[in-house]
Design a protein around this motif. Structure first.
Motif, PDB file in Angstrom:
ATOM      1  N   ILE A  19      -0.569  -3.597 -13.291  1.00  0.00           N
ATOM      2  CA  ILE A  19      -1.508  -3.830 -12.197  1.00  0.00           C
ATOM      3  C   ILE A  19      -1.364  -5.212 -11.557  1.00  0.00           C
ATOM      4  N   VAL A  20      -0.262  -5.894 -11.811  1.00  0.00           N
ATOM      5  CA  VAL A  20       0.025  -7.159 -11.130  1.00  0.00           C
ATOM      6  C   VAL A  20       0.281  -6.844  -9.660  1.00  0.00           C
ATOM      7  N   PHE A  21      -0.184  -7.714  -8.767  1.00  0.00           N
ATOM      8  CA  PHE A  21      -0.078  -7.490  -7.326  1.00  0.00           C
ATOM      9  C   PHE A  21       1.352  -7.169  -6.896  1.00  0.00           C
ATOM     10  N   GLY A  22       2.332  -7.889  -7.408  1.00  0.00           N
ATOM     11  CA  GLY A  22       3.728  -7.669  -7.038  1.00  0.00           C
ATOM     12  C   GLY A  22       4.212  -6.271  -7.396  1.00  0.00           C
ATOM     13  N   ASN A  23       3.792  -5.764  -8.541  1.00  0.00           N
ATOM     14  CA  ASN A  23       4.174  -4.412  -8.948  1.00  0.00           C
ATOM     15  C   ASN A  23       3.506  -3.360  -8.073  1.00  0.00           C
ATOM     16  N   LEU A  24       2.253  -3.592  -7.699  1.00  0.00           N
ATOM     17  CA  LEU A  24       1.574  -2.651  -6.810  1.00  0.00           C
ATOM     18  C   LEU A  24       2.233  -2.637  -5.436  1.00  0.00           C
TER      19      LEU A  24
ATOM     20  N   GLN B 153      -7.940  -4.147  -3.341  1.00  0.00           N
ATOM     21  CA  GLN B 153      -8.973  -3.172  -3.701  1.00  0.00           C
ATOM     22  C   GLN B 153      -8.461  -2.226  -4.784  1.00  0.00           C
ATOM     23  N   LEU B 154      -7.224  -1.757  -4.631  1.00  0.00           N
ATOM     24  CA  LEU B 154      -6.616  -0.890  -5.644  1.00  0.00           C
ATOM     25  C   LEU B 154      -6.518  -1.613  -6.982  1.00  0.00           C
ATOM     26  N   GLN B 155      -6.089  -2.855  -6.953  1.00  0.00           N
ATOM     27  CA  GLN B 155      -5.968  -3.645  -8.173  1.00  0.00           C
ATOM     28  C   GLN B 155      -7.327  -3.797  -8.856  1.00  0.00           C
ATOM     29  N   GLU B 156      -8.359  -4.062  -8.076  1.00  0.00           N
ATOM     30  CA  GLU B 156      -9.708  -4.211  -8.638  1.00  0.00           C
ATOM     31  C   GLU B 156     -10.187  -2.898  -9.260  1.00  0.00           C
ATOM     32  N   GLU B 157      -9.941  -1.773  -8.583  1.00  0.00           N
ATOM     33  CA  GLU B 157     -10.349  -0.479  -9.120  1.00  0.00           C
ATOM     34  C   GLU B 157      -9.590  -0.148 -10.403  1.00  0.00           C
ATOM     35  N   LEU B 158      -8.306  -0.496 -10.453  1.00  0.00           N
ATOM     36  CA  LEU B 158      -7.528  -0.240 -11.665  1.00  0.00           C
ATOM     37  C   LEU B 158      -7.989  -1.134 -12.816  1.00  0.00           C
ATOM     38  N   GLN B 159      -8.302  -2.399 -12.521  1.00  0.00           N
ATOM     39  CA  GLN B 159      -8.759  -3.310 -13.567  1.00  0.00           C
ATOM     40  C   GLN B 159     -10.093  -2.866 -14.145  1.00  0.00           C
ATOM     41  N   SER B 160     -10.994  -2.425 -13.273  1.00  0.00           N
ATOM     42  CA  SER B 160     -12.314  -2.014 -13.748  1.00  0.00           C
ATOM     43  C   SER B 160     -12.355  -0.548 -14.169  1.00  0.00           C
TER      44      SER B 160
ATOM     45  N   PHE C 118       6.324   5.937   9.485  1.00  0.00           N
ATOM     46  CA  PHE C 118       5.585   6.081  10.734  1.00  0.00           C
ATOM     47  C   PHE C 118       4.515   7.164  10.690  1.00  0.00           C
ATOM     48  N   ARG C 119       4.175   7.644   9.515  1.00  0.00           N
ATOM     49  CA  ARG C 119       3.062   8.580   9.394  1.00  0.00           C
ATOM     50  C   ARG C 119       1.759   7.813   9.609  1.00  0.00           C
ATOM     51  N   GLU C 120       0.782   8.512  10.157  1.00  0.00           N
ATOM     52  CA  GLU C 120      -0.479   7.857  10.524  1.00  0.00           C
ATOM     53  C   GLU C 120      -1.173   7.208   9.325  1.00  0.00           C
ATOM     54  N   ASN C 121      -1.234   7.918   8.201  1.00  0.00           N
ATOM     55  CA  ASN C 121      -1.933   7.361   7.042  1.00  0.00           C
ATOM     56  C   ASN C 121      -1.188   6.156   6.448  1.00  0.00           C
ATOM     57  N   VAL C 122       0.145   6.148   6.536  1.00  0.00           N
ATOM     58  CA  VAL C 122       0.923   5.021   6.029  1.00  0.00           C
ATOM     59  C   VAL C 122       0.742   3.810   6.936  1.00  0.00           C
ATOM     60  N   LEU C 123       0.749   4.045   8.258  1.00  0.00           N
ATOM     61  CA  LEU C 123       0.524   2.945   9.199  1.00  0.00           C
ATOM     62  C   LEU C 123      -0.861   2.331   9.003  1.00  0.00           C
ATOM     63  N   GLU C 124      -1.849   3.175   8.780  1.00  0.00           N
ATOM     64  CA  GLU C 124      -3.209   2.685   8.550  1.00  0.00           C
ATOM     65  C   GLU C 124      -3.293   1.861   7.264  1.00  0.00           C
ATOM     66  N   PHE C 125      -2.627   2.328   6.218  1.00  0.00           N
ATOM     67  CA  PHE C 125      -2.613   1.604   4.946  1.00  0.00           C
ATOM     68  C   PHE C 125      -1.917   0.247   5.117  1.00  0.00           C
ATOM     69  N   ASN C 126      -0.794   0.233   5.840  1.00  0.00           N
ATOM     70  CA  ASN C 126      -0.038  -1.005   6.030  1.00  0.00           C
ATOM     71  C   ASN C 126      -0.757  -2.006   6.924  1.00  0.00           C
ATOM     72  N   TYR C 127      -1.614  -1.518   7.815  1.00  0.00           N
ATOM     73  CA  TYR C 127      -2.353  -2.416   8.706  1.00  0.00           C
ATOM     74  C   TYR C 127      -3.225  -3.377   7.896  1.00  0.00           C
ATOM     75  N   ASN C 128      -3.800  -2.873   6.815  1.00  0.00           N
ATOM     76  CA  ASN C 128      -4.644  -3.682   5.924  1.00  0.00           C
ATOM     77  C   ASN C 128      -4.013  -3.746   4.542  1.00  0.00           C
ATOM     78  N   LEU C 129      -2.712  -3.943   4.471  1.00  0.00           N
ATOM     79  CA  LEU C 129      -1.974  -3.815   3.216  1.00  0.00           C
ATOM     80  C   LEU C 129      -2.525  -4.700   2.108  1.00  0.00           C
ATOM     81  N   GLU C 130      -2.699  -5.981   2.400  1.00  0.00           N
ATOM     82  CA  GLU C 130      -3.161  -6.906   1.365  1.00  0.00           C
ATOM     83  C   GLU C 130      -4.548  -6.522   0.856  1.00  0.00           C
ATOM     84  N   GLN C 131      -5.437  -6.201   1.775  1.00  0.00           N
ATOM     85  CA  GLN C 131      -6.793  -5.806   1.380  1.00  0.00           C
ATOM     86  C   GLN C 131      -6.771  -4.515   0.570  1.00  0.00           C
ATOM     87  N   GLU C 132      -5.961  -3.544   1.000  1.00  0.00           N
ATOM     88  CA  GLU C 132      -5.866  -2.268   0.285  1.00  0.00           C
ATOM     89  C   GLU C 132      -5.339  -2.474  -1.138  1.00  0.00           C
ATOM     90  N   LEU C 133      -4.306  -3.317  -1.288  1.00  0.00           N
ATOM     91  CA  LEU C 133      -3.730  -3.542  -2.617  1.00  0.00           C
ATOM     92  C   LEU C 133      -4.685  -4.307  -3.532  1.00  0.00           C
TER      93      LEU C 133
END
Length: 83
Positions: A12-17, A47-54, A30-45
């Protein structure tokens, strides 16, 4: 077979995620959901890291589909040679 333990903190290290996200995006950039995820990439990762840790992360529902093959050429099968 060798057993590796206590890998969760390394997984769950940020670099691995980030690396896992990039591998999952291959061919889907170029899929819509991937573009949306990449737009907020740092925030999404983060959040994912926090959910995995907890340990509150929950994956989404699975989608059932059938792959259809459309080809202009007929599928050919090699004959086996017998002696």
């Amino acid at each position: 077979m060798k057993r590796y333990g206590n890998l969760w903190n390394e997984i769950i290290v940020f670099g691995n995620l980030l690396s896992a996200g990039q591998q999952a995006q291959r061919g889907k950039r170029f899929r819509e959901n991937v573009l949306e995820f990449n737009y907020n990439l740092e925030q999404e990762l983060f959040q994912l890291q926090e959910e995995l840790q907890s340990k509150i992360y929950c994956s989404g529902n699975y989608t059932k589909f059938q792959k259809q093959i459309h080809s202009q050429y007929p599928l050919l099968r090699r004959n086996s040679f017998q002696m």
